[in-house]
Scaffold this motif. Structure first.
Motif, short mmCIF file in Angstrom:
data_model
loop_
_atom_site.label_atom_id
_atom_site.label_comp_id
_atom_site.label_asym_id
_atom_site.label_seq_id
_atom_site.Cartn_x
_atom_site.Cartn_y
_atom_site.Cartn_z
N SER A 413 0.83 -1.19 0.00
CA SER A 413 0.00 0.00 0.00
C SER A 413 0.87 1.25 0.00
O SER A 413 2.00 1.24 0.51
N LYS A 414 0.33 2.33 -0.53
CA LYS A 414 1.08 3.57 -0.65
C LYS A 414 1.39 4.14 0.73
O LYS A 414 0.52 4.22 1.59
N SER A 415 2.64 4.52 0.93
CA SER A 415 3.06 5.18 2.17
C SER A 415 3.66 6.54 1.84
O SER A 415 3.93 6.83 0.68
N PHE A 416 3.86 7.35 2.87
CA PHE A 416 4.24 8.74 2.63
C PHE A 416 5.45 9.16 3.47
O PHE A 416 5.50 10.26 4.01
N ASN A 417 6.42 8.27 3.58
CA ASN A 417 7.63 8.63 4.30
C ASN A 417 8.29 9.85 3.65
O ASN A 417 8.34 9.96 2.42
N GLN A 418 8.81 10.72 4.47
CA GLN A 418 9.53 11.89 3.97
C GLN A 418 11.02 11.65 4.14
O GLN A 418 11.48 11.38 5.25
N GLY A 419 11.75 11.74 3.06
CA GLY A 419 13.19 11.52 3.15
C GLY A 419 13.90 12.68 3.81
O GLY A 419 13.33 13.75 4.04
N ILE A 420 15.16 12.45 4.15
CA ILE A 420 15.97 13.55 4.67
C ILE A 420 16.77 14.14 3.52
O ILE A 420 17.00 13.48 2.50
N ASN A 539 7.41 0.68 7.84
CA ASN A 539 6.17 0.50 7.09
C ASN A 539 6.01 -0.95 6.68
O ASN A 539 7.00 -1.61 6.35
N VAL A 540 4.78 -1.42 6.70
CA VAL A 540 4.49 -2.77 6.22
C VAL A 540 3.05 -2.80 5.75
O VAL A 540 2.25 -1.91 6.10
N SER A 541 2.70 -3.80 4.94
CA SER A 541 1.34 -3.92 4.41
C SER A 541 0.88 -5.36 4.50
O SER A 541 1.67 -6.30 4.40
N GLY A 544 -4.48 -5.65 2.19
CA GLY A 544 -5.04 -4.47 1.56
C GLY A 544 -4.87 -3.19 2.35
O GLY A 544 -5.40 -2.14 1.95
N TRP A 545 -4.12 -3.25 3.44
CA TRP A 545 -3.85 -2.06 4.25
C TRP A 545 -2.34 -1.92 4.45
O TRP A 545 -1.60 -2.91 4.52
N GLY A 546 -1.89 -0.70 4.57
CA GLY A 546 -0.52 -0.42 4.96
C GLY A 546 -0.53 0.34 6.26
O GLY A 546 -1.51 1.03 6.59
N HIS A 547 0.52 0.19 7.04
CA HIS A 547 0.65 1.06 8.22
C HIS A 547 2.08 1.54 8.39
O HIS A 547 3.03 0.90 7.93
N CYS A 548 2.19 2.69 8.99
CA CYS A 548 3.46 3.22 9.48
C CYS A 548 3.39 3.12 10.98
O CYS A 548 2.53 3.75 11.62
N THR A 549 4.25 2.30 11.56
CA THR A 549 4.19 2.07 13.00
C THR A 549 5.44 2.63 13.67
O THR A 549 6.56 2.50 13.17
#
Length: 859
Positions: A413-420, A539-541, A544-549
Motif C-alpha cells: 500500500s502507498k506510504s508517505f515517508n519523507q526523506g531527509i 512501514n508494512v502492508s 489491503g492495508w498499509g501502516h506506518c508504525t
C-alpha cells in the motif's frame, strides 16, 4: 506453558470428533501460543484489565515489534518504567490486536542480563575465534573518540573508501547512518543485509510486473492460497495477521502448500505437496500448462484468442497473431518456448509431486480465480537458479488475474515517508574521490549482476563482502562500523566472515548482545532495543492495508545505551568536527530540524527525535496530509503509535505496471533490457552472462519464466541427503537463543523438541540408518559439520533432512551457548551451507544447495 498445551490438545481432540470448527481450532492454537510465550493463563495474558487491584497499575504504550519483517504495531504494558506485557495494537489495520509468539520474547530480550551494559574495548590485539578479546569497560567519550580518530586517519591517507558501514535489520531512520554518514565520509561501502533476506523472492515480481519489494496478500477475500516455500503462520511476513485470520480463511478457501517439509502452514492446509528441493519451478510451469490447456486463464486480464477457440494444445505451436492480450505481454511466446510440452507427467519426476495432484491443484486454483494467490516465499527462490523459479511461481498470479485483484497478490500500500535532504553539498573533495570507488561486495561484476531495479549492480551481494575483504579485492577495508547484524552466524559458510573480520584493523560493533560478530570487534557499543528504547518507524502492508508504525522510548533504560542509527552518528559527528572535519555535523544541524519549531538539534537525543518527526511528518502534520489516518499533530500520532493507509485500490495497476511494456510480462522485456545492459557493460553476450552465472537458459528463454535444474553441491553417493533449512516461529531474526522461553517453547515448531536442536528424518530412512529419537549425530556437507540430535518424523520428504535455523551460537549469552565464546549449543545450519548466490538477484542461497551425510556419534 502447561495450560496452553492442554488447550491446544483439547481443541485438537474436539476437532477430530466434529465438536470444533477448523476456524476455531486455528484461533485457539494462535491464542495458546501467545499465552505460552507470555507465561500466563490464556485469557489473562491478553487482558488489559487483568491486574489485581493490589498490583501496581501501569499503562499500555504504543510500540513496534521488529522480531521479523512482519513489523507489527504493538502495545507494551509499562509499570514503573518497566515493560511487563505485550499485545497487538488494536488501532492497526494490518495486525490489529493479534500477536504472534515472537513479540513476547522481546520482554526477555530487553531485560536480558547478558546485554552489553556500557561501551567496551578490546585489549587482546590478536583476533580469531580462539582468541579471547578481553574486553574492558570504557566511557562513551573514549569509545567515540577512538572511532573518530580511526576515521580521520583514513581521511589523512586519502583512503575514505576503505571505511565500511554494515547494516543488519534497521528502521526507516537508517538513511542517517547507512547512507548519509557513509557518503559524507567519502565511502561507497554501505552494505546491507538485504541479499541474505529476500532479494531472489523479489526478482520474479519485478521482472513480470515491476515490483522490487515485498508483496502483500488479501487472504480474507481469497478463495485459494497456493504457497511456494512460504510459511505465513510461522516466519513469512504478516505472521500476526495470518494467525488471526487463518481460521476464517480455512472456512471459505482452500490452501495448498508446496514445501519439502510439513511446515506450520502445511499442517493446517488442505493439500501438502512435498516437493523435491529445487523442483518448484517444474511444478509451477506444469500448472501453467494445465491452466492454459484447460482454458482456465483469466480472460479479463490476460485476453483471448481472436476467434474464441482455445489453441493451447499439448505440443502444438500457436500463432502469436491469433491471441489478443489485454494487460499481459508475451503469453504465446511463453507457451511456444516453455509450456507446450511441460505436462504434469513431465514434471512429476523432477519435482516429486504426483502428476494427478499437480493437475488437480492447478485446476482448483484456476477455477477459483481471480480471487486467488500464488504466494511465493524464499524456498524456491533462494537457490542458485532461483530467479527463474521466482518468475515461474509468480507468473501464475498473472495467468489467473490475481495481480492487484481482490483476494490476490498485491503491491504494498502507498506510504508517505519523507526523506531527509540530499547530502551532496556536504561532500568535500576527498569524499567525491572516495565515492567513485567500486563497492567491496563486487556487485555489478560479470559474475554478480545483482539486477535490483533493472540495473547492473543495483542490488547488494551481502555475503560476498567477506570474500572481497579476504582477497583485498578491490582493496582492503581498514575501518568498519556495523550494527544490528551478526553475519558470521546468519550468513552461509560464516567462517569466511570470521576470517574476514580478523583481517580488518579496526572494527566497531553496535549491538545489544555480544555475538559472534562482536568477538572480532575492537570497540563494542551497547545498542537500544528496537521495541522499547528508541525512536524509529517502519512501514508494512497486509490484507489491503498499509501502516506506518512508530517506535518510541517507552521504558526506562536499565543500562547505558545509545540508538544506533541516530544518537551514535551524532556523537561521531561532534568528535569529527572537533578534529577539523565538520561536514557531517553541519549536515545534521542544518538539514535535520524539528518540523514544529524549526529548532536544530543540540544533542543526540534531540537529533534522534527530530529525525523521526521529520521523516514521519506527512503522517502527523495536518498541513501535509496526503491520505490515510488523520492526526492533529505529533503528540496525537505518538499516542496512537500507528498510521493506517487508505484501502487498497484494486486493479489500479492493470496496464500501468512498472515494466518496459507497462503490462504483466510473461516474456520479460524488462529483464531482456537489464541483461543486455549488463552484458554490454562487460563486452560479452547475454548467453555468456548466463553461463558465468550458472544458469541453463540461452537465447530468448532467458527472458521467460521457466524450469531450471537445481544446482546442488556434493556427490549424492557421498552426501545422500539435501538440507531443508527453515525458520522458527520463535526466531526474532535469529536472536532468540538467549531467551529461556525460546528453549521451553521450541516444540511449537512442528516436529521440534523442547531444549533440543533436532535434525528431522523421514522415519523409514532414519530406521535404515539405524537412528532413533534422541541419538547424537554429526551432519557434514562439503563445507562444514555440525552436531545435533536425531528425530524421526513423518513430516519430512524422503531424501531430505529438515532442520530449524536458530541454534548453534557460540557467543550470544549464557543460554545461547554451552560455553560462551567456545562451545555452541546445537548446530548452526549456515555452517553446512556453501556460500553461493542466485546471481541475477544477488541473493544468498539457503535452499536446495547443501548435500549432507550423517554420522551417529558413539559414546
Amino acid at each position: 506453558m502447561s495450560e496452553a498445551k492442554v488447550n491446544m490438545h483439547g481443541a485438537h481432540g474436539a476437532e477430530g470428533s466434529g465438536g470444533v470448527s477448523r476456524r476455531g481450532f486455528l484461533k485457539g492454537a494462535a491464542l495458546a501460543a501467545a499465552a505460552g510465550a507470555c507465561g500466563a493463563p490464556v485469557l489473562r495474558a491478553l487482558s488489559a484489565t487483568a491486574a489485581s487491584p493490589l498490583a501496581p497499575q501501569g499503562e499500555w504504550r504504543p510500540a513496534t515489534c521488529q522480531g521479523c519483517t512482519s513489523w507489527c504495531s504493538k502495545e507494551v504494558y509499562v509499570v514503573n518504567g518497566r515493560g511487563v506485557k505485550i499485545r497487538g495494537n488494536a488501532r492497526s489495520k494490518v495486525n490489529g490486536s493479534a500477536s504472534c509468539p515472537k513479540a513476547h520474547l522481546a520482554l526477555q530480550q530487553v531485560y536480558d542480563p547478558d546485554r552489553i551494559k556500557t561501551p567496551m574495548k578490546r585489549t587482546n590485539p590478536n583476533k580469531g575465534r580462539n582468541e579471547d578479546p578481553k574486553f574492558v569497560p570504557i566511557t562513551w567519550d573514549e569509545a567515540i573518540e577512538t572511532i573518530a580518530d580511526k576515521l580521520m586517519e583514513l581521511r589523512a591517507a586519502n583512503e575514505t573508501h576503505k571505511y565500511m558501514l554494515i547494516r543488519g535489520r534497521y528502521t526507516n531512520l537508517n538513511a542517517v547512518l547507512y547512507d548519509r554518514m557513509t557518503k559524507i565520509l567519502g565511502s561507497p561501502n554501505n552494505i546491507s543485509h538485504s541479499s541474505i533476506c529476500a532479494e531472489a523472492e523479489k526478482f520474479g515480481p519485478y521482472y513480470t510486473e515491476g515490483i522490487w519489494g515485498y508483496r502483500q496478500y488479501d487472504i480474507l477475500n481469497t478463495r485459494y492460497i497456493l504457497c511456494w516455500g512460504a510459511d505465513p503462520l510461522s516466519s513469512n511476513r504478516a505472521v500476526s495477521a495470518s494467525l488471526r485470520d487463518w481460521g476464517d480463511v480455512l472456512d471459505r478457501a482452500k490452501v495448498a502448500v508446496v514445501e519439502p517439509r510439513l511446515s506450520a502452514t502445511a499442517a493446517k492446509a488442505d493439500e501438502w505437496l512435498p516437493v523435491i528441493p529445487g523442483g518448484d519451478g517444474a511444478a509451477a510451469v506444469a500448472m501453467a500448462h494445465v491452466i492454459l490447456t484447460e482454458g482456465l486463464w483469466f480472460r479479463e486480464f490476460v485476453g483471448d484468442f481472436t476467434d474464441g477457440e482455445n489453441r493451447f494444445k499439448l505440443g502444438q505451436w500457436v500463432d502469436p497473431e491469433s491471441f489478443e492480450e489485454k494487460y499481459t505481454h508475451g503469453l504465446v511466446t511463453w507457451w511456444n518456448m516453455e509450456l507446450k510440452d511441460k505436462t504434469p507427467e513431465w514434471a512429476e519426476p523432477l519435482c516429486g509431486i504426483p502428476a494427478e495432484q499437480i493437475r488437480r491443484v492447478a485446476v482448483e486454483f484456476a477455477s477459483a480465480a481471480p480471487h486467488v494467490m500464488s504466494w511465493v516465499g524464499g524456498g524456491p527462490c533462494m537457490q542458485v537458479r532461483g530467479a527463474y523459479a521466482s518468475m515461474a511461481c509468480h507468473a501464475l498470479n498473472g495467468l489467473v488475474g490475481a495481480c492487484d485483484n481482490v483476494g490476490g497478490a498485491l503491491a504494498y500500500s502507498k506510504s508517505f515517508n519523507q526523506g531527509i535532504p540530499d547530502p551532496k553539498e556536504y561532500y568535500d573533495d576527498a569524499a567525491k574521490v572516495g565515492l567513485k570507488n567500486e563497492k567491496i561486495d563486487q556487485r555489478g561484476r560479470l559474475e554478480l549482476p545483482s539486477l535490483n531495479g533493472g540495473k547492473s549492480g543495483g542490488g547488494v551481494v551481502t555475503n560476498n563482502t567477506a570474500d572481497g575483504i579476504l582477497n583485498s579485492d578491490p582493496y582492503d577495508i581498514k575501518v568498519c562500523i556495523a550494527y544490528w547484524n551478526n553475519f558470521p552466524f546468519s550468513s552461509p559458510q560464516g567462517e569466511r566472515w570470521e576470517r574476514a573480520l580478523t583481517k580488518i584493523p579496526f572494527l566497531a560493533h553496535i549491538t545489544t548482545n555480544a555475538s559472534e560478530f562482536s568477538w572480532f570487534a575492537d570497540i563494542l557499543l551497547p545498542d537500544t532495543h528496537s521495541m522499547m528504547e528508541r525512536w524509529g518507524f517502519v512501514n508494512v502492508s497486509a490484507g489491503g492495508w498499509g501502516h506506518c508504525t512508530l517506535m518510541q522510548p517507552i521504558v526506562d533504560r536499565v543500562w547505558d545505551y545509545k540508538a544506533d542509527e541516530t544518537e551514535i552518528p551524532w556523537l561521531i559527528a561532534e568528535k569529527l568536527a572537533a578534529k577539523g572535519f565538520d561536514y557531517l555535523q553541519r549536515y545534521f544541524i542544518e538539514q535535520i530540524k524539528d518540523p514544529e519549531t524549526g529548532k536544530s538539534p543540540t544533542n543526540e537525543q534531540e537529533f534522534s527525535l527530530y529525525c523521526t518527526k521529520l521523516m514521519t511528518q506527512n503522517y502527523w502534520d495536518p498541513a501535509k496530509y496526503k491520505g490515510g489516518d488523520r492526526f492533529n499533530g505529533w503528540e496525537d500520532f505518538c499516542k496512537a503509535g500507528v498510521w493506517n493507509s487508505d484501502p487498497y485500490k484494486f486493479r489500479a495497476r492493470w496496464g500501468k505496471m512498472k515494466t518496459k511494456t507497462g503490462m504483466f510480462e510473461f516474456y520479460s522485456e524488462t529483464l531482456k533490457e537489464a541483461l543486455a545492459s549488463h552484458a554490454e557493460k562487460h563486452g560479452v553476450s547475454i548467453d555468456r552472462v548466463l553461463e558465468v552465472c550458472k544458469y541453463q537458459a540461452r537465447g530468448d528463454m532467458a527472458f521467460l519464466p521457466h524450469y531450471e535444474e537445481p544446482y546442488v553441491l556434493g556427490d549424492p553417493n557421498e552426501y545422500p541427503f539435501v538440507l531443508v533449512d527453515y525458520k522458527s516461529r520463535l526466531n526474532r531474526e535469529g536472536r532468540s537463543a538467549n531467551c529461556s522461553w525460546y528453549h521451553e517453547l521450541k516444540d511449537l515448531d512442528p516436529g521440534d523438541e523442547q531444549y533440543q536442536d533436532v535434525a528431522k528424518f523421514n522415519p523409514a530412512e532414519g530406521r535404515r540408518l539405524g537412528l532413533k529419537d534422541g541419538d547424537r549425530i554429526r551432519l557434514t556437507s562439503p563445507v562444514g559439520s555440525i552436531e545435533c540430535t536425531a528425530k524421526l518424523w513423518e513430516g519430512v520428504r524422503p531424501g531430505t533432512i529438515s532442520k530449524c535455523y536458530g541454534l548453534g551460537h557460540w557467543a550470544y549469552g549464557r543460554l545461547a551457548s554451552k560455553v560462551f565464546g567456545k562451545t555452541p549449543l546445537g548446530g548452526n545450519n549456515n555452517d553446512l551451507i556453501p556460500a553461493d548466490y542466485d546471481r541475477l538477484s544477488g541473493a544468498s542461497v539457503f535452499y536446495g544447495l547443501a548435500r549432507l551425510k550423517v554420522e551417529k556419534i558413539r559414546g
